[in-house]
Structures are given as structure tokens and as C-alpha cells.
Design an enzyme around this catalytic site. Structure first.
Site, PDB file in Angstrom:
ATOM      1  N   CYS A 163       0.881  -1.164   0.000  1.00  0.00           N
ATOM      2  CA  CYS A 163       0.000   0.000   0.000  1.00  0.00           C
ATOM      3  C   CYS A 163       0.918   1.213   0.000  1.00  0.00           C
ATOM      4  O   CYS A 163       2.111   1.097   0.243  1.00  0.00           O
ATOM      5  CB  CYS A 163      -0.854   0.045   1.259  1.00  0.00           C
ATOM      6  SG  CYS A 163      -1.839  -1.439   1.479  1.00  0.00           S
ATOM      7  N   ARG A 195       1.732   1.359  -5.844  1.00  0.00           N
ATOM      8  CA  ARG A 195       1.858   0.399  -4.745  1.00  0.00           C
ATOM      9  C   ARG A 195       0.545  -0.303  -4.419  1.00  0.00           C
ATOM     10  O   ARG A 195       0.509  -1.258  -3.653  1.00  0.00           O
ATOM     11  CB  ARG A 195       2.353   1.115  -3.474  1.00  0.00           C
ATOM     12  CG  ARG A 195       3.643   1.881  -3.671  1.00  0.00           C
ATOM     13  CD  ARG A 195       4.061   2.533  -2.378  1.00  0.00           C
ATOM     14  NE  ARG A 195       4.297   1.534  -1.360  1.00  0.00           N
ATOM     15  CZ  ARG A 195       5.421   0.857  -1.217  1.00  0.00           C
ATOM     16  NH1 ARG A 195       6.420   1.071  -2.043  1.00  0.00           N
ATOM     17  NH2 ARG A 195       5.547  -0.036  -0.274  1.00  0.00           N
ATOM     18  N   TRP A 218      -3.782  -1.844  -1.347  1.00  0.00           N
ATOM     19  CA  TRP A 218      -3.818  -3.114  -2.086  1.00  0.00           C
ATOM     20  C   TRP A 218      -4.216  -4.145  -1.038  1.00  0.00           C
ATOM     21  O   TRP A 218      -3.444  -4.444  -0.124  1.00  0.00           O
ATOM     22  CB  TRP A 218      -2.448  -3.420  -2.672  1.00  0.00           C
ATOM     23  CG  TRP A 218      -2.422  -4.638  -3.534  1.00  0.00           C
ATOM     24  CD1 TRP A 218      -2.723  -4.700  -4.867  1.00  0.00           C
ATOM     25  CD2 TRP A 218      -2.045  -5.963  -3.136  1.00  0.00           C
ATOM     26  NE1 TRP A 218      -2.573  -5.986  -5.315  1.00  0.00           N
ATOM     27  CE2 TRP A 218      -2.162  -6.787  -4.283  1.00  0.00           C
ATOM     28  CE3 TRP A 218      -1.640  -6.547  -1.941  1.00  0.00           C
ATOM     29  CZ2 TRP A 218      -1.872  -8.147  -4.256  1.00  0.00           C
ATOM     30  CZ3 TRP A 218      -1.356  -7.905  -1.915  1.00  0.00           C
ATOM     31  CH2 TRP A 218      -1.475  -8.685  -3.068  1.00  0.00           C
ATOM     32  N   ASN A 227       0.894   0.070   5.906  1.00  0.00           N
ATOM     33  CA  ASN A 227       1.285  -0.730   4.748  1.00  0.00           C
ATOM     34  C   ASN A 227       1.991  -1.961   5.298  1.00  0.00           C
ATOM     35  O   ASN A 227       3.011  -1.833   5.968  1.00  0.00           O
ATOM     36  CB  ASN A 227       2.245   0.089   3.864  1.00  0.00           C
ATOM     37  CG  ASN A 227       2.979  -0.770   2.859  1.00  0.00           C
ATOM     38  OD1 ASN A 227       2.438  -1.743   2.363  1.00  0.00           O
ATOM     39  ND2 ASN A 227       4.210  -0.407   2.551  1.00  0.00           N
ATOM     40  N   GLY A 228       1.429  -3.144   5.038  1.00  0.00           N
ATOM     41  CA  GLY A 228       2.062  -4.368   5.534  1.00  0.00           C
ATOM     42  C   GLY A 228       1.011  -5.356   5.996  1.00  0.00           C
ATOM     43  O   GLY A 228      -0.165  -5.238   5.647  1.00  0.00           O
ATOM     44  N   GLU A 263       9.468 -13.356 -20.552  1.00  0.00           N
ATOM     45  CA  GLU A 263       9.174 -11.971 -20.186  1.00  0.00           C
ATOM     46  C   GLU A 263       8.087 -11.379 -21.097  1.00  0.00           C
ATOM     47  O   GLU A 263       7.189 -10.676 -20.640  1.00  0.00           O
ATOM     48  CB  GLU A 263      10.473 -11.150 -20.244  1.00  0.00           C
ATOM     49  CG  GLU A 263      10.356  -9.662 -20.015  1.00  0.00           C
ATOM     50  CD  GLU A 263       9.784  -9.266 -18.658  1.00  0.00           C
ATOM     51  OE1 GLU A 263       9.599 -10.132 -17.784  1.00  0.00           O
ATOM     52  OE2 GLU A 263       9.481  -8.079 -18.493  1.00  0.00           O
ATOM     53  N   LYS A 285       4.529  -9.914 -19.788  1.00  0.00           N
ATOM     54  CA  LYS A 285       4.065  -8.550 -20.089  1.00  0.00           C
ATOM     55  C   LYS A 285       2.651  -8.581 -20.632  1.00  0.00           C
ATOM     56  O   LYS A 285       1.795  -7.797 -20.248  1.00  0.00           O
ATOM     57  CB  LYS A 285       4.961  -7.854 -21.128  1.00  0.00           C
ATOM     58  CG  LYS A 285       6.301  -7.383 -20.696  1.00  0.00           C
ATOM     59  CD  LYS A 285       6.311  -6.190 -19.775  1.00  0.00           C
ATOM     60  CE  LYS A 285       6.172  -6.594 -18.354  1.00  0.00           C
ATOM     61  NZ  LYS A 285       7.299  -7.055 -17.631  1.00  0.00           N
ATOM     62  N   GLU A 329       0.007  -9.651 -17.848  1.00  0.00           N
ATOM     63  CA  GLU A 329      -0.280  -8.771 -16.722  1.00  0.00           C
ATOM     64  C   GLU A 329      -1.011  -7.505 -17.106  1.00  0.00           C
ATOM     65  O   GLU A 329      -1.745  -6.952 -16.289  1.00  0.00           O
ATOM     66  CB  GLU A 329       0.977  -8.466 -15.895  1.00  0.00           C
ATOM     67  CG  GLU A 329       2.014  -7.637 -16.563  1.00  0.00           C
ATOM     68  CD  GLU A 329       3.226  -7.383 -15.679  1.00  0.00           C
ATOM     69  OE1 GLU A 329       3.085  -7.321 -14.456  1.00  0.00           O
ATOM     70  OE2 GLU A 329       4.329  -7.240 -16.232  1.00  0.00           O
ATOM     71  N   HIS A 378       7.189 -30.902 -27.265  1.00  0.00           N
ATOM     72  CA  HIS A 378       6.912 -31.771 -26.120  1.00  0.00           C
ATOM     73  C   HIS A 378       5.568 -31.453 -25.467  1.00  0.00           C
ATOM     74  O   HIS A 378       5.327 -31.828 -24.334  1.00  0.00           O
ATOM     75  CB  HIS A 378       8.040 -31.653 -25.089  1.00  0.00           C
ATOM     76  CG  HIS A 378       9.359 -32.109 -25.618  1.00  0.00           C
ATOM     77  ND1 HIS A 378       9.644 -33.443 -25.852  1.00  0.00           N
ATOM     78  CD2 HIS A 378      10.453 -31.412 -26.010  1.00  0.00           C
ATOM     79  CE1 HIS A 378      10.874 -33.542 -26.336  1.00  0.00           C
ATOM     80  NE2 HIS A 378      11.377 -32.318 -26.449  1.00  0.00           N
ATOM     81  N   LYS A 398       2.908  -2.410  -7.787  1.00  0.00           N
ATOM     82  CA  LYS A 398       4.278  -2.276  -8.286  1.00  0.00           C
ATOM     83  C   LYS A 398       5.275  -3.004  -7.394  1.00  0.00           C
ATOM     84  O   LYS A 398       6.140  -3.707  -7.886  1.00  0.00           O
ATOM     85  CB  LYS A 398       4.637  -0.794  -8.386  1.00  0.00           C
ATOM     86  CG  LYS A 398       6.015  -0.530  -8.941  1.00  0.00           C
ATOM     87  CD  LYS A 398       6.069  -0.890 -10.405  1.00  0.00           C
ATOM     88  CE  LYS A 398       7.462  -0.738 -10.979  1.00  0.00           C
ATOM     89  NZ  LYS A 398       7.585  -1.499 -12.232  1.00  0.00           N
TER      90      LYS A 398
HETATM   91  O1  M6R Z   1      10.622  -4.826  -7.556  1.00  0.00           O
HETATM   92  P1  M6R Z   1      10.956  -6.218  -7.998  1.00  0.00           P
HETATM   93  O2  M6R Z   1      11.833  -6.230  -9.189  1.00  0.00           O
HETATM   94  O3  M6R Z   1      11.509  -7.059  -6.890  1.00  0.00           O
HETATM   95  O4  M6R Z   1       9.565  -6.842  -8.416  1.00  0.00           O
HETATM   96  C1  M6R Z   1       9.458  -8.173  -8.792  1.00  0.00           C
HETATM   97  C2  M6R Z   1       8.131  -8.452  -9.445  1.00  0.00           C
HETATM   98  O5  M6R Z   1       7.089  -8.196  -8.555  1.00  0.00           O
HETATM   99  C3  M6R Z   1       7.930  -7.616 -10.709  1.00  0.00           C
HETATM  100  O6  M6R Z   1       8.955  -7.824 -11.625  1.00  0.00           O
HETATM  101  C4  M6R Z   1       6.580  -7.979 -11.369  1.00  0.00           C
HETATM  102  O7  M6R Z   1       6.618  -9.281 -11.848  1.00  0.00           O
HETATM  103  C5  M6R Z   1       6.247  -6.983 -12.476  1.00  0.00           C
HETATM  104  N1  M6R Z   1       4.867  -6.622 -12.413  1.00  0.00           N
HETATM  105  C6  M6R Z   1       6.496  -7.518 -13.825  1.00  0.00           C
HETATM  106  O8  M6R Z   1       6.196  -6.607 -14.823  1.00  0.00           O
END
Ligand code: M6R
Length: 615
Positions: free
Chosen positions: A2, A27, A75, A101-102, A488, A492, A495, A511, A610
Site C-alpha cells: 500500500c 503500490r 492493495w 502498509n504491511g 518476459e 508482459k 499482466e 513436447h 508495483k
Molecule cells: O521490484 P521487484 O523487481 O523485486 O519486483 C518483482 C516483481 O514483482 C515484478 O517484476 C513484477 O513481476 C512486475 N509486475 C512484472 O512486470
């Protein structure tokens, strides 16, 4: 998970807090709220939804004047996103108000005890339990707020960054942290509290970053007192001068942060190697590596721990380290590593990769690695973040703030930094010929302009996105250094567009995944010139025979894939080792445009945040 913001000073707090919350929405953004003290009472406005919904509610509602206040963007962890579960939360007396936050892991036990003593709860949150615990401690011990917060926090298990305010003591805010970040902006006659410095950067460059287990007693016209929550010792506040500027955290004319950050990659990559790479002298220098060179060189293996996109960068690094420096590398999901009994000792080097430097699983993995005696090196973007402080040594990517939830420039700058480290180790170990070493240095310096060239495929990528935006599934295939890029690319797309996508090593297709291929399946294949090209062309033929739609990422001038694929996107020629820095770009653009065409919120995709500061 958060974002929290607080203000105490002489200005109207509401606009400062609301603007700050908008900057922290990366966040979490499922609900938002604000509490303001108007000189007589505390007025709370909160709502399910984004900070813009809160703004609307503020316009049509309560008194929001006051020069002291706290705000929150959420969040959800405990309790669904709704108005009641939104922060701030009051204590039963109505005197205390808190943002958090936590996660308080033992909240259920504490709640039961408080209920037995007559406390009543409105929400399902762990935070409301915490504020009532503080109140209970305050009443029973006849404590000042600061002491009550300290005693209460010693009873909780979990993670927190909190700000608490007491109606009876309106010139003071108490802030504390354990496992979640918290910065205090120190201005002239005013203080700011926030999860990072972005909410207060236009007011002050001076910040104190609280360490774990520290609490701050922030009083108007007084020096801030910092105390260790566990051992009660006073800590001298270390006021840092921040280099961050406002432009860096705004959209700069782009429609979305994600697009801005994709286009920032040429500069961001340069910023990563600037001052570290000297091509004419043939030198790579990073203090964090130089100071521990022997440890790296004597490592029996390197274990990389990370999550999400950072984990993918770790996979690319595995190929790079093993090829250049001939050091065995394992790449682990931090969330798995932390809960098994990994074979790690003082002969190991662990590299933790994290854009935010706050990811809870990665932090826990670091702690475990340290307990086992390993030397831990951090690769982070956010300066002063928890991971950068928790590791023995490290290096920053210097990518600048990444606000879009989907990581883009973090990925390419992490790869750049890890490649620099691998080259430095290879040079020291003599595992790379001088000519190859120099060739890589020269090539690395050409990458930013090559990335710029790839970015010219912007319109073409959008057009391809138009054609496939309604597909229900995508496959991404790559081999060697570009297998992690396929993963990756799929992440992308998933998400931000919510389309199901899978990344595979191209040879694995036969496979299993090949069964999925029909005329409705778009398949993105990374087929650059150096990297098992002929084998990938065979894979593409196999897809073609099953009528799959092929989007090839190829080296400029390619004719073979062009003649088979439905679409191609060209990238400039590069060595296989550095090609991920180029092949990633069209995949980022493709997912961006598909999400935009589907009307999705690319910067704040559903259910995500994030930085994932909870397990
Ligand atoms: O801040 P970080 O690099 O540790 O975050 C890791 C993942 O949470 C982050 O890469 C997440 O998968 C992204 N949303 C990917 O785009």
C-alpha cells in the site's frame, strides 16, 4: 503493498496528501482514504476505488481543511476492497487514527483478546486491530502515544510501515517501520511521511529513511526523534540529500508511464553503464564488485534470487555468467528459495535482483542466504531501498523511477548491469579472450542507439497488435539467451492485457505446447541471426504446418523467416549474448498496444501492485 502519506506543517494537508497518494498508486489502488485534523476534530474520507474516486468524494463531502493529515492507497490483504476496509482506521475511542502498509500476521489472536476486553471492530482489517491495540496499551499503561506505539509494535508479528495520529496530541505524528519502506521528508517547519520520496520531492530534498524496527516521533517545530522499537535506543537521524527530480516521476508527454519507460530505455541503459564502462581503456569498474572481487572469483557457484521480471533478468544473467565467466549459476524464485532448505554456504555468492528493492520474498531470501553464510550482492533500482541496505554489497541500475506496474526499463537495465559484472569477472578470471572482451565492451556501448532503432517499430507493433488483440492465447518462443525473453514477453502480455500467454524454449514446443497450435494461435518467435537460427527456422516451419500465426522477431535483413512468417519485426544485428536487450523491446510494445486497444489500464493492471511487500 500500500502507499502511505502524511503531512504535518503549515500548509493545507489535503492537496499534498492526495497528490502524493496519486504518485504512490503504483503500490496499490483498490481503495483510498485520508484523515485530516482541522484544529478540533479528525475528519476521515475514504472509499473503494482509486485516488481519483477519493478526490471526487472529497469534493462532494466532508470538511477537508487542516494542516495535519495522513492518507493511504490500498492493495487489499485482509478484507475485500470496500469503503469500510479502506484506511485510515480509527480506534474505538475515536482518538487515534492510523494508516498501515504491511501485514500483521498475529492479528486474529490480538483481535480476539481485544474483543474479550470489549473492543468492537468495523472492518475486517489487521490495521484496525493494530490501532486498537495501541489504544489499549496507551490506556492501560497511561502512556504517551509514542510509547504506546512502541509497546504495541513489540507485540505484533509481521510487517508494517505506519503513521498514527492522536486527537489529544495534535502536533505530533508517530511513524514506524518493519519490512515496509518509510521515508520522512524534512522541510522548513514541516514534515512529510511517505512510502517513498515521490510525494514530497517538490517540497524538500532532505529525507530520513527509517530502518527496520525504527520509529520516529515527528513533532511540529521540534527535531524528529528516532528510536529503535525493540531495544529502545535513540538513533541519530541521518538526513540524506535526494537527487530525484519531479520531471522524472511525471509522464513527460507520454500517455502512460509504461510507454514513457519503454522509450526511456536507451537513456536508462546508458545511465546503467555510465561511469562504469570505459571502452577506450578497456575497463569495467564498479565499486561494489571491485571491493569483493576475490569473493566473486572464489565462489563455488552464484545463486540468483528474484521474482517476476527480475527473475527473468536473472535467467538471462545465468546464460551470460556461464558463457563469459564460467561460473555455475542457479536462478531461483525468491519465494521458493526462502521456504526450502537451499544448499548455500560461505563459499556461495547470492545475487538478489529487484527493481523496487522492497519485494518481501526477495528480502526473505536474502536473509536466509546471509544466515547460511553466503555473500549477498544486490542489484536494485531504488536507491536506499530495503534490499540495497540488507545486502553485503551491490550496484544500482540507475534506471530512474519505474512507475508503470509492468516492468520494462528495469529488465533491460538489470541485464546491462549483470552483463557488466560478468564481463568484469571474465576479465579477472581470464575466461574470455582479450579480443572478445573488447568486442563486447564496444558492442555494449552501441546498444542504446540500437534500442532507439527498435523503438521505431512502434507503429508496426501497434498494427500487429490490432490484428491479434482479440486472441485468447499467445505463445512466445525463444532459445538460449532469448528463452527468458520469451518468458518476459508472455508475462508482459498477461499482466496488462489479461490475455493468457506462455513462454517456452522453442525446442520444447514439440513436447506439448504444439498441441495448442491452430489458425487462432498467434506465436511470437524470437529468431535472431546468431542463436540457433536454423533450429528456430525449423520450429517456425512446424508452426506454419499447423497454421499458427507467426510474428517473428528477426535480425535486420532477414529473408528466411520473412518468407514464412505472417509478420516480422526487425532488430539491428548484435551478438547473441546482447540480443535480449533488443528483442525485448518489440515484445514490450506489443503487449502495451494490445492492452491499450483492449482499453485496459496499463499502468495499474487489476489485482497487481508495483512492489509486492507482502508474501
Ligand atoms: O521490484 P521487484 O523487481 O523485486 O519486483 C518483482 C516483481 O514483482 C515484478 O517484476 C513484477 O513481476 C512486475 N509486475 C512484472 O512486470
Amino acid at each position: 503493498m500500500c502507499g502511505i502519506v502524511g503531512y504535518i506543517g503549515y500548509r493545507e494537508a489535503q492537496p499534498i496528501i492526495v497528490k502524493g497518494l496519486k504518485r504512490l498508486e503504483y503500490r496499490g489502488y483498490d481503495s483510498a482514504g485520508i484523515a485530516l485534523f482541522d484544529g478540533k476534530e479528525i475528519n476521515v474520507t475514504k472509499t473503494k476505488g482509486k485516488v481519483s474516486d477519493l478526490e471526487e468524494k472529497i469534493l462532494n463531502g466532508n470538511n477537508t481543511s487542516g494542516t495535519i493529515g495522513i492518507g493511504h492507497t490500498r492493495w487489499a490483504t485482509h478484507g475485500i476492497p470496500n469503503d469500510v476496509n479502506s484506511h485510515p482506521h480509527y480506534s474505538n475511542s475515536g482518538d487515534l487514527v492510523i494508516i498501515h502498509n504491511g501485514i500483521i500476521e498475529n492479528y486474529a489472536t490480538i483481535k480476539q483478546e481485544l474483543e474479550n476486553r470489549g473492543y468492537v471492530f468495523q472492518s475486517d482489517t489487521d490495521t484496525e486491530v493494530l490501532v486498537n491495540l495501541i489504544e489499549d496499551v496507551q490506556k492501560n499503561g497511561n502512556f504517551k502515544l509514542g510509547k504506546a506505539v512502541q509497546v504495541a509494535l513489540n507485540q505484533v508479528i509481521g510487517a508494517y510501515a505506519i503513521a498514527v495520529f492522536d486527537l489529544k496530541k495534535p502536533n505530533e505524528i508517530i511513524a514506524a517501520r518493519l519490512g515496509s519502506p518509510l521515508a520522512i521528508g524534512v522541510g522548513e517547519g514541516e514534515f512529510f511521511i511517505a512510502s517513498d520520496a515521490s510525494p514530497f520531492i517538490e517540497y524538500t530534498n532532505n529525507a530520513i529513511y527509517l530502518e527496520d524496527e525504527e520509529m520516529a516521533i515527528i513533532r511540529l517545530h521540534k527535531d524528529t526523534k528516532i528510536r529503535n522499537i525493540t531495544n529502545d535506543r535513540l538513533v541519530s537521524p541521518y538526513v540524506q540529500e535526494l537527487k530525484l527530480n519531479l520531471e522524472e516521476i511525471e509522464k513527460g508527454g507520454y500517455e502512460h508511464f509504461m510507454l514513457k519507460e519503454i522509450f526511456e530505455q536507451p537513456e536508462a541503459i546508458k545511465d546503467t553503464y555510465r561511469g562504469r564502462l570505459n571502452v577506450s581503456k578497456g575497463i569495467i569498474k564498479m565499486a561494489g564488485v571491485e571491493d569483493h572481487l576475490e569473493t566473486f572469483l572464489n565462489a563455488q557457484k552464484i545463486t540468483i534470487v528474484a521474482c517476476g521480471t527480475s527473475w527473468h533478468a536473472g535467467l538471462v544473467a545465468e546464460y551470460v555468467f556461464e558463457k563469459l565467466a564460467r561460473i555455475p549459476v542457479e536462478v531461483e524464485y525468491a519465494s521458493e528459495f526462502r521456504y526450502r532448505n537451499p544448499v548455500i554456504s560461505n563459499k556461495d555468492v547470492v545475487i538478489a535482483i529487484s527493481q523496487s528493492g522492497e519485494t518481501a520474498d526477495t528480502l526473505a531470501a536474502i536473509k536466509l542466504a546471509k544466515e547460511n553464510g553466503a555473500f549477498v550482492f544486490g542489484v536494485c533500482n531504488v536507491v536506499g531501498s530495503s534490499i540495497s541496505r540488507e545486502t553485503h554489497s551491490g550496484a544500482y541500475t540507475h534506471a530512474g523511477p519505474e512507475i508503470g506496474v509492468a516492468s520494462t526499463k528495469a529488465f533491460t537495465t538489470q541485464i546491462t548491469l549483470l552483463t557488466l559484472i560478468a564481463l568484469r569477472l571474465a576479465k579477472a578470471k581470464g575466461t574470455l579472450s582479450n579480443s572478445d572482451y573488447k568486442r563486447y565492451l564496444v558492442e555494449l556501448e552501441t546498444i542504446p542507439s540500437k534500442v532507439e532503432e527498435v523503438l521505431e517499430a512502434d507503429k508496426l507493433t501497434k498494427m500487429i497488435g490490432e490484428i491479434y488483440k482479440d486472441a485468447s492465447n499467445f505463445l512466445y518462443l525463444g532459445r538460449g539467451f532469448n528463452f527468458p525473453v520469451a518468458l518476459e514477453g508472455a508475462l508482459k502480455l498477461k499482466e496488462i492485457s489479461y490475455i493468457h500467454a506462455e513462454g517456452y524454449p522453442a525446442a520444447e514446443m514439440k513436447h506439448g505446447p504444439i498441441a495448442l497450435i491452430d489458425e487462432n494461435m498467434p506465436i511470437v518467435v524470437i529468431a535472431t541471426k546468431y542463436g540457433h537460427y536454423e533450429k528456430i527456422v525449423s520450429n517456425i516451419q512446424e508452426i506454419k504446418s499447423r497454421k499458427g500465426k507467426i510474428i517473428g522477431i528477426v535480425t535486420k535483413g532477414d529473408t528466411q523467416v520473412k518468407s514464412i512468417a505472417d509478420h516480422i519485426i526487425e532488430v539491428p544485428e548484435s551478438s547473441e549474448l546482447l540480443s535480449p536487450l533488443l528483442t525485448t523491446i518489440p515484445l514490450q510494445l506489443l503487449s502495451y498496444y494490445i492492452a491499450i486497444l483492449l482499453n485496459k489500464n496499463v499502468d495499474q493492471p487489476r489485482n497487481l501492485a508495483k512492489s509486492v511487500t507482502v508474501e
